[in-house]
Design an enzyme around this catalytic site. Structure first.
Site, short mmCIF file in Angstrom:
data_model
loop_
_atom_site.label_atom_id
_atom_site.label_comp_id
_atom_site.label_asym_id
_atom_site.label_seq_id
_atom_site.Cartn_x
_atom_site.Cartn_y
_atom_site.Cartn_z
N HIS A 84 0.70 -1.33 0.11
CA HIS A 84 -0.03 -0.02 -0.09
C HIS A 84 0.81 1.23 -0.07
O HIS A 84 1.93 1.38 0.64
CB HIS A 84 -1.04 -0.02 1.39
CG HIS A 84 -1.74 1.05 1.29
ND1 HIS A 84 -3.12 1.15 0.56
CD2 HIS A 84 -1.73 2.30 1.87
CE1 HIS A 84 -3.71 2.31 0.98
NE2 HIS A 84 -2.73 3.36 1.86
N ASP A 163 -15.33 3.48 7.47
CA ASP A 163 -13.93 4.18 7.11
C ASP A 163 -14.41 5.30 6.14
O ASP A 163 -14.10 6.40 6.27
CB ASP A 163 -12.88 3.51 6.74
CG ASP A 163 -11.80 4.39 6.18
OD1 ASP A 163 -11.13 4.97 7.00
OD2 ASP A 163 -11.49 4.43 5.15
N ARG A 170 -13.97 13.64 8.53
CA ARG A 170 -12.60 13.87 9.00
C ARG A 170 -12.14 15.11 7.84
O ARG A 170 -11.81 16.15 8.15
CB ARG A 170 -11.59 13.02 8.84
CG ARG A 170 -11.74 12.15 10.00
CD ARG A 170 -11.05 10.69 9.90
NE ARG A 170 -9.66 11.04 9.34
CZ ARG A 170 -8.75 9.99 8.95
NH1 ARG A 170 -9.25 8.97 8.29
NH2 ARG A 170 -7.52 10.58 8.81
N SER A 185 -7.51 4.16 9.36
CA SER A 185 -8.01 4.30 7.97
C SER A 185 -7.42 3.03 7.08
O SER A 185 -8.08 2.21 6.32
CB SER A 185 -8.15 5.50 7.52
OG SER A 185 -8.62 5.50 6.30
N LYS A 189 -8.36 -1.14 5.65
CA LYS A 189 -8.48 -1.74 4.64
C LYS A 189 -7.65 -2.78 4.18
O LYS A 189 -7.87 -3.68 3.58
CB LYS A 189 -8.51 -0.46 3.31
CG LYS A 189 -9.60 0.20 3.56
CD LYS A 189 -9.59 1.63 2.54
CE LYS A 189 -8.98 2.84 3.55
NZ LYS A 189 -8.92 4.10 3.13
N1 URA Z 1 -5.44 7.14 3.00
C1 URA Z 1 -6.63 6.60 3.74
O1 URA Z 1 -6.95 5.32 3.31
N2 URA Z 1 -6.85 7.06 4.67
C2 URA Z 1 -6.46 8.34 5.49
O2 URA Z 1 -7.04 8.56 6.63
C3 URA Z 1 -5.50 9.02 4.56
C4 URA Z 1 -5.04 8.46 3.46
#
Ligand code: URA
Length: 442
Positions: A84, A163, A170, A185, A189
């Protein structure tokens, strides 16, 4: 929940800690409307100002995972790996790292996203390939990974849906920039994606979410702690995102450059970082990191890697000849114009500005739901520290219209600074968390 939730906000305001059970109950209550946006925003802001503990971040991550489906990869043979990136400009590493890891015998079920702000997204890049499908069912994903070793699909709405709600909140309450919130967050995932090994590429610099190395290291440590708490082997590399990673910024242009790297015809930071990320991910499975670097370098340009990439593209509906002659299939912009400035040494390249210029050309979205233009973008022909000769092209603009090209040319001087003084190149790898030897890398 409402009155007791007020107590939770007050406790966080007064620097107290929430229990895992409280956090577990909170997320479903929020999704059910028993906790409203104002209350959730107050809690997030109290946490941002006073800090969330590792235990709170871990519990929040689990609650986000539990809000949606998780993918079970246990039927796959071979180590399951996910990677990621926290988001960058000219970052097509997934298109290289996924096939590299598959060619090395790993199983990569990669769920990716679209571009966000000035940063690009793997799914948008893949959609520039004619016929290529990015919506795969879990069954199709698993079947393809079992056959090919790699699949790259859109993450879909049912993966950590809480999320998505929290992220949107946010975004409008100035609470994005909290390392615990970003880490939960990102990691929710990754955990829902099911891989046993997770390698994070945390970007640092002008073009990244985290401009400074100290903050980025704190974020990487949070992510690694959460992954480890949840039983996944997790590590992070911290990499520079002041210069764009690749020459190309724009969807089809980035696919073309990724293919050049896979074919072993292109050197530079995109190649070097792809080798580093793939090797670091393989090291999580117990392989030696230095040996893994050698293996990944040797795979670039090999028949084996070419076969994996071809199978990946064909399995998802793309053309089998893409690897051999990518410009026969990828869309090209009708207007191409070069930009150059005065001669000298490149002092600074602002990846964020370049990403924004590419977005104005149509390579990214201005608003949610906008159509992107897969053909347009920029090729950045210089890097920080390069000497530029008089009249030498520094950026090539690929535009849909003459007007769009003129707009890009007008904005480029604000993105690249040239002066008549020496300047060294920027290092690519700035550090790592959870890896035993990052010193030998790029
Ligand atoms: N990428 C994400 O998936 N979440 C965040 O909070 C910031 C960047």
């Amino acid at each position: 929940m409402t009155s007791s939730f007020v107590d939770l906000i007050a406790r966080k305001r007064d620097r107290g800690e929430l229990t895992p059970g409280e956090i577990r109950d909170l997320i479903p209550a929020y999704l059910a409307g028993e906790v409203d946006d104002a209350q959730m925003a107050a809690l997030l802001m109290a946490g941002l100002l006073n800090g969330f503990t590792d235990a709170e971040a871990g519990a929040l991550t689990q609650a986000l995972v539990d809000s949606g489906r998780s993918i079970d990869l246990s039927t796959l043979r071979g180590p399951t790996i996910d990677k990621h990136s926290t988001g960058g400009v000219g970052d097509a590493t997934t298109l290289i790292v996924g096939p590299l890891l598959a060619a090395a015998g790993c199983q990569v079920a990669k769920l990716s996203g679209r571009g966000l702000g000035h940063t690009g997204g793997t799914i948008d890049k893949l959609e520039s390939i004619p016929g290529l499908r990015v919506e795969l069912t879990t069954e199709q994903l698993l079947d393809q990974v079992a056959r090919v070793g790699v699949a790259v699909a859109s993450a879909g709405d049912d993966l950590a849906p809480a999320d998505k709600r929290l992220y949107a909140l946010r975004d409008v309450t100035a609470t994005v920039e909290d390392p615990a919130l970003i880490a939960s967050s990102v990691m929710s995932k990754k955990l829902a994606g099911g891989a046993a090994h997770i390698l994070l590429d945390v970007k640092v610099g002008a073009g990244a979410f985290m401009p400074d190395l100290q903050q980025a290291t704190a974020l990487a440590e949070r992510c690694v702690a959460i992954g480890t708490q949840h039983g996944r082997r997790t590590a992070a590399v911290l990499t520079q995102m002041d210069d764009p990673l690749a020459d190309a910024i724009g969807n089809a242009l980035e696919v073309a450059e990724a293919i050049e790297v896979l074919a072993g015809r292109r050197d530079g930071p995109l190649r070097d970082l792809s080798v580093e990320v793939a090797a670091s991910a393989l090291a999580l499975t117990g392989q030696d990191l230095a040996d893994s670097r050698v293996m990944m370098s040797q795979l670039l340009g090999s028949i084996r890697l070419e076969g994996v990439f071809r199978d990946l593209i064909v399995a998802q509906g793309g053309p089998s000849g893409l690897f051999d002659d990518h410009w026969q299939y990828l869309p090209r912009a009708p207007v191409v114009q070069d930009w150059s400035s005065e001669p000298g040494v490149v002092q600074r390249i602002d990846a964020r500005r370049l990403g924004e210029i590419a977005r104005r050309l149509g390579a990214g979205r201005q608003r949610l739901g906008d159509q992107i233009d897969p053909a347009v973008g920029l090729e950045v022909l210089v890097r920080t520290g390069d000497r530029v000769e008089p009249g030498a092209p520094m950026v090539r603009v690929h535009a849909r219209t003459e007007g769009a090209a003129a707009d890009a040319l007008a904005h480029l001087p604000s993105a690249i600074e040239v002066a008549d003084r020496a300047r060294g190149p920027l290092p690519l790898l700035l550090g790592s968390v959870g890896l035993s030897d990052a010193a030998g890398g790029v």
